[in-house]
Every structure is written in C-alpha cells, then in structure tokens.
Scaffold this motif. Structure first.
Motif, PDB file in Angstrom:
ATOM      1  N   ASP A   1       0.865  -1.176   0.000  1.00  0.00           N
ATOM      2  CA  ASP A   1       0.000   0.000   0.000  1.00  0.00           C
ATOM      3  C   ASP A   1       0.903   1.228   0.000  1.00  0.00           C
ATOM      4  O   ASP A   1       1.630   1.474   0.971  1.00  0.00           O
ATOM      5  CB  ASP A   1      -0.894  -0.009   1.242  1.00  0.00           C
ATOM      6  N   GLN A   2       0.862   1.984  -1.078  1.00  0.00           N
ATOM      7  CA  GLN A   2       1.759   3.124  -1.208  1.00  0.00           C
ATOM      8  C   GLN A   2       1.547   4.185  -0.139  1.00  0.00           C
ATOM      9  O   GLN A   2       2.420   5.017   0.096  1.00  0.00           O
ATOM     10  CB  GLN A   2       1.612   3.763  -2.580  1.00  0.00           C
ATOM     11  N   PHE A   3       0.424   4.154   0.556  1.00  0.00           N
ATOM     12  CA  PHE A   3       0.134   5.172   1.563  1.00  0.00           C
ATOM     13  C   PHE A   3       0.501   4.744   2.982  1.00  0.00           C
ATOM     14  O   PHE A   3       0.370   5.521   3.908  1.00  0.00           O
ATOM     15  CB  PHE A   3      -1.348   5.555   1.512  1.00  0.00           C
ATOM     16  N   ASN A   4       0.933   3.499   3.149  1.00  0.00           N
ATOM     17  CA  ASN A   4       1.321   3.011   4.470  1.00  0.00           C
ATOM     18  C   ASN A   4       2.778   2.592   4.456  1.00  0.00           C
ATOM     19  O   ASN A   4       3.136   1.566   3.894  1.00  0.00           O
ATOM     20  CB  ASN A   4       0.450   1.820   4.891  1.00  0.00           C
ATOM     21  N   LEU A   5       3.608   3.384   5.096  1.00  0.00           N
ATOM     22  CA  LEU A   5       5.021   3.068   5.220  1.00  0.00           C
ATOM     23  C   LEU A   5       5.175   1.943   6.226  1.00  0.00           C
ATOM     24  O   LEU A   5       4.589   1.977   7.295  1.00  0.00           O
ATOM     25  CB  LEU A   5       5.777   4.308   5.694  1.00  0.00           C
ATOM     26  N   ARG A   6       5.960   0.929   5.860  1.00  0.00           N
ATOM     27  CA  ARG A   6       6.128  -0.231   6.730  1.00  0.00           C
ATOM     28  C   ARG A   6       7.607  -0.565   6.855  1.00  0.00           C
ATOM     29  O   ARG A   6       8.398  -0.272   5.965  1.00  0.00           O
ATOM     30  CB  ARG A   6       5.422  -1.459   6.159  1.00  0.00           C
ATOM     31  N   ALA A   7       7.942  -1.207   7.937  1.00  0.00           N
ATOM     32  CA  ALA A   7       9.323  -1.658   8.127  1.00  0.00           C
ATOM     33  C   ALA A   7       9.719  -2.603   6.999  1.00  0.00           C
ATOM     34  O   ALA A   7      10.855  -2.600   6.543  1.00  0.00           O
ATOM     35  CB  ALA A   7       9.475  -2.342   9.479  1.00  0.00           C
ATOM     36  N   GLY A   8       8.782  -3.409   6.544  1.00  0.00           N
ATOM     37  CA  GLY A   8       9.044  -4.372   5.487  1.00  0.00           C
ATOM     38  C   GLY A   8       9.340  -3.744   4.130  1.00  0.00           C
ATOM     39  O   GLY A   8       9.720  -4.446   3.199  1.00  0.00           O
ATOM     40  N   ASP A   9       9.162  -2.442   4.010  1.00  0.00           N
ATOM     41  CA  ASP A   9       9.498  -1.763   2.760  1.00  0.00           C
ATOM     42  C   ASP A   9      11.006  -1.545   2.630  1.00  0.00           C
ATOM     43  O   ASP A   9      11.484  -1.079   1.610  1.00  0.00           O
ATOM     44  CB  ASP A   9       8.799  -0.399   2.681  1.00  0.00           C
ATOM     45  N   PHE A  10      11.751  -1.871   3.675  1.00  0.00           N
ATOM     46  CA  PHE A  10      13.187  -1.651   3.718  1.00  0.00           C
ATOM     47  C   PHE A  10      13.904  -2.965   4.001  1.00  0.00           C
ATOM     48  O   PHE A  10      13.300  -3.940   4.419  1.00  0.00           O
ATOM     49  CB  PHE A  10      13.529  -0.629   4.807  1.00  0.00           C
ATOM     50  N   GLU A  11      15.222  -2.950   3.808  1.00  0.00           N
ATOM     51  CA  GLU A  11      16.038  -4.120   4.157  1.00  0.00           C
ATOM     52  C   GLU A  11      15.989  -4.339   5.662  1.00  0.00           C
ATOM     53  O   GLU A  11      15.821  -3.395   6.428  1.00  0.00           O
ATOM     54  CB  GLU A  11      17.492  -3.890   3.728  1.00  0.00           C
ATOM     55  N   LEU A  12      16.175  -5.583   6.057  1.00  0.00           N
ATOM     56  CA  LEU A  12      16.264  -5.865   7.489  1.00  0.00           C
ATOM     57  C   LEU A  12      17.491  -5.169   8.077  1.00  0.00           C
ATOM     58  O   LEU A  12      18.564  -5.191   7.476  1.00  0.00           O
ATOM     59  CB  LEU A  12      16.393  -7.368   7.729  1.00  0.00           C
ATOM     60  N   PRO A  13      17.353  -4.549   9.234  1.00  0.00           N
ATOM     61  CA  PRO A  13      18.504  -3.912   9.885  1.00  0.00           C
ATOM     62  C   PRO A  13      19.539  -4.959  10.297  1.00  0.00           C
ATOM     63  O   PRO A  13      19.212  -6.124  10.507  1.00  0.00           O
ATOM     64  CB  PRO A  13      17.899  -3.249  11.126  1.00  0.00           C
ATOM     65  N   ASP A  14      20.768  -4.517  10.458  1.00  0.00           N
ATOM     66  CA  ASP A  14      21.840  -5.387  10.933  1.00  0.00           C
ATOM     67  C   ASP A  14      21.840  -5.352  12.461  1.00  0.00           C
ATOM     68  O   ASP A  14      22.554  -4.575  13.083  1.00  0.00           O
ATOM     69  CB  ASP A  14      23.187  -4.916  10.386  1.00  0.00           C
ATOM     70  N   PHE A  15      21.023  -6.221  13.048  1.00  0.00           N
ATOM     71  CA  PHE A  15      20.882  -6.240  14.500  1.00  0.00           C
ATOM     72  C   PHE A  15      22.159  -6.672  15.214  1.00  0.00           C
ATOM     73  O   PHE A  15      22.310  -6.431  16.401  1.00  0.00           O
ATOM     74  CB  PHE A  15      19.725  -7.150  14.915  1.00  0.00           C
ATOM     75  N   GLU A  16      23.082  -7.308  14.497  1.00  0.00           N
ATOM     76  CA  GLU A  16      24.327  -7.755  15.124  1.00  0.00           C
ATOM     77  C   GLU A  16      25.183  -6.578  15.599  1.00  0.00           C
ATOM     78  O   GLU A  16      26.026  -6.730  16.472  1.00  0.00           O
ATOM     79  CB  GLU A  16      25.129  -8.633  14.158  1.00  0.00           C
ATOM     80  N   GLN A  17      24.964  -5.396  15.033  1.00  0.00           N
ATOM     81  CA  GLN A  17      25.701  -4.199  15.451  1.00  0.00           C
ATOM     82  C   GLN A  17      25.254  -3.696  16.816  1.00  0.00           C
ATOM     83  O   GLN A  17      25.991  -2.999  17.496  1.00  0.00           O
ATOM     84  CB  GLN A  17      25.479  -3.065  14.453  1.00  0.00           C
TER      85      GLN A  17
END
Length: 145
Positions: free
Chosen positions: A88-104
């Motif tokens: 949905d172009q009107f709902n920004l979601r975390a899944g619209d981006f790469e997974l963060p590098d949680f190991e940092q």
C-alpha cells in the motif's frame, strides 16, 4: 543497598523548548542537566546519559532502545507480519526496507569521549546507531542500521 536516583523526565517546557526535569527544576541542555545532576554522566548511568543526549539533539523523534533483545524480537515479528500484507503506497512499513543489521546493536558505550547507543525512529520504529561527543558538546550522528 539500592541505588535510587531522582526521576529525570524529558519533555518540553511551557515555552515549547526541550527540557529535562529533575524534581521541580528544568534544564535546557545536557550541560545544565549534568551540572545540576552529575549522576547523569556517571558510567553506571550511561543509559540515562544516552537519553539526555538524544533528547536535546532530536527531541521526541527517536527513543533510546533500552533492551536490545526484546526490541529485536518485536521488530522481527512486526516485519514478518507486514510482509504478509498487500503493498500500500500510503502506508510506510518496516518491510518496505532491508532488514537492519541487529548484530551491530549493543548497550550504550563510551570510548575516547565518544558515545555510541541505539535508538528507534518513533514514526517507523526503525533502528539507528547514534555516535557523538559524550559530553553533549556537538551534534550526534544518526545512521540507519
């Protein structure tokens, strides 16, 4: 013996300026806060220092991540749930981006006068690494993971 500190609150004053409160007193910079409440800058209270630095640098836009494991677990659960939704172009979601590098991610630390800690952007709940002068003498750098 329990280490009981006075409550330190972060908000805005009546003139809409960023402030920290310790009891009835308000402070408008990290330097003012640390001068009045030196415990904020003690190594044992580095999380409180990170909150103060973040607040006076960015206001309420970012929240310091206090516990990494629960944050990561919640983020990954939400990420997976959002992946199942139609785009949905009107709902920004975390899944619209790469997974963060949680190991940092690690607890706040100070090395050679520079603090490193992690925050979440309150709008998207995306994690960022923050670095900068631990004494509040300069701007902090916020970089997405």
């Amino acid at each position: 013996m329990t280490d009981t500190l006075p409550y330190v609150g972060f908000s805005y004053d009546d003139d809409n300026r960023l402030c920290a409160s310790v009891g009835p007193d308000e402070y408008h910079s990290v330097a003012e806060l640390v001068a009045a409440a030196p415990f904020v800058a003690e190594p044992a209270h580095i999380l409180l220092l990170a909150k103060a630095l973040n607040h006076f640098d960015q206001g309420m836009s970012y929240g310091v991540i206090e516990e990494i494991a629960p944050y990561k677990e919640d983020f990954l659960k939400r990420y997976a749930e959002e992946e199942e939704l139609e785009w949905d172009q009107f709902n920004l979601r975390a899944g619209d981006f790469e997974l963060p590098d949680f190991e940092q991610m690690a607890p706040p630390s100070i090395k050679d006068g520079e603090i490193t800690f992690f925050v979440n952007h309150r709008g998207l709940d995306a994690p960022y690494i923050v670095t900068g002068p631990a004494d509040g003498s300069g701007k902090l750098d916020y970089s997405p993971l």
